[in-house]
Design a protein around this motif. Structure first.
Motif, PDB file in Angstrom:
ATOM      1  N   ASP A 191      36.217 -27.134  31.338  1.00  0.00           N
ATOM      2  CA  ASP A 191      37.450 -27.904  31.290  1.00  0.00           C
ATOM      3  C   ASP A 191      37.190 -29.272  31.903  1.00  0.00           C
ATOM      4  O   ASP A 191      36.576 -29.364  32.970  1.00  0.00           O
ATOM      5  N   ILE A 192      37.655 -30.322  31.277  1.00  0.00           N
ATOM      6  CA  ILE A 192      37.413 -31.673  31.792  1.00  0.00           C
ATOM      7  C   ILE A 192      37.991 -31.871  33.185  1.00  0.00           C
ATOM      8  O   ILE A 192      37.493 -32.675  33.967  1.00  0.00           O
ATOM      9  N   ARG A 193      38.997 -31.110  33.527  1.00  0.00           N
ATOM     10  CA  ARG A 193      39.564 -31.220  34.880  1.00  0.00           C
ATOM     11  C   ARG A 193      38.553 -30.844  35.945  1.00  0.00           C
ATOM     12  O   ARG A 193      38.699 -31.228  37.103  1.00  0.00           O
ATOM     13  N   ALA A 194      37.508 -30.127  35.566  1.00  0.00           N
ATOM     14  CA  ALA A 194      36.470 -29.768  36.526  1.00  0.00           C
ATOM     15  C   ALA A 194      35.750 -30.998  37.066  1.00  0.00           C
ATOM     16  O   ALA A 194      35.170 -30.955  38.145  1.00  0.00           O
ATOM     17  N   PHE A 195      35.797 -32.115  36.343  1.00  0.00           N
ATOM     18  CA  PHE A 195      35.164 -33.334  36.821  1.00  0.00           C
ATOM     19  C   PHE A 195      35.950 -33.984  37.946  1.00  0.00           C
ATOM     20  O   PHE A 195      35.458 -34.889  38.596  1.00  0.00           O
ATOM     21  N   LEU A 196      37.151 -33.519  38.173  1.00  0.00           N
ATOM     22  CA  LEU A 196      37.981 -34.113  39.214  1.00  0.00           C
ATOM     23  C   LEU A 196      37.695 -33.545  40.588  1.00  0.00           C
ATOM     24  O   LEU A 196      38.061 -34.140  41.584  1.00  0.00           O
ATOM     25  N   VAL A 197      37.075 -32.386  40.655  1.00  0.00           N
ATOM     26  CA  VAL A 197      36.776 -31.763  41.939  1.00  0.00           C
ATOM     27  C   VAL A 197      35.450 -31.015  41.850  1.00  0.00           C
ATOM     28  O   VAL A 197      34.992 -30.667  40.777  1.00  0.00           O
ATOM     29  N   ASP A 198      34.854 -30.749  42.986  1.00  0.00           N
ATOM     30  CA  ASP A 198      33.602 -30.005  43.062  1.00  0.00           C
ATOM     31  C   ASP A 198      33.871 -28.554  42.674  1.00  0.00           C
ATOM     32  O   ASP A 198      34.680 -27.885  43.305  1.00  0.00           O
TER      33      ASP A 198
END
Length: 115
Positions: A85-92
C-alpha cells in the motif's frame, strides 16, 4: 494526497522519515514477505509494466538518496510493483504505530457494483 503532504511525509510522531530509508525498508519487507530478493531491474520493470515508466538506474538513484524528490507517480509505481500500500511510504513499516504489517499488503481488488 497533496504535493505538500507528500514532500514532507511524516510518521505518526511527526518526525520526517527519509524516503530513501523507507523505500529500502519496504523492499526488505517485500523480500522477507515473498522469501526472495528483488533487483532494481525487476522492480523497475514491474513498475514500467504497470504504467509507471522507470529504469533500474533511476530506481538505484532513488534508493541511494541521489534523487531527493522522485515524485508521487514514481513512488506509486514502486509501491504497486512491490505489492504494498502506498501509505506504507508514510511511516516505517517495522516501527509503525499507525498500522500493522498486515495492513501493508496490496489493497484488495475493487469489486464491480452489479446492477
Amino acid at each position: 494526497m497533496r504535493n505538500e503532504e507528500w514532500n514532507e511525509h511524516r510518521d505518526c510522531a511527526g518526525e520526517i522519515e527519509s524516503l530513501t530509508r523507507t523505500l529500502n525498508r519496504l523492499i526488505e519487507f517485500a523480500e522477507e514477505r515473498d522469501g526472495r530478493r528483488y533487483t532494481n531491474r525487476e522492480i523497475a520493470a514491474a513498475a514500467t509494466t504497470l504504467g509507471y515508466a522507470m529504469s533500474a538506474a533511476e530506481l538505484s538513484h532513488i534508493r541511494l538518496g541521489r534523487v531527493r524528490n522522485p515524485g508521487f507517480r514514481k513512488v506509486e509505481g514502486i509501491s504497486l510493483a512491490l505489492g504494498v500500500d502506498i501509505r506504507a511510504f508514510l511511516v516505517d513499516p517495522r516501527h509503525n504505530p499507525c498500522t500493522g504489517l498486515d495492513e501493508l499488503e496490496a489493497p484488495p481488488a475493487r469489486q464491480s457494483n452489479p446492477e
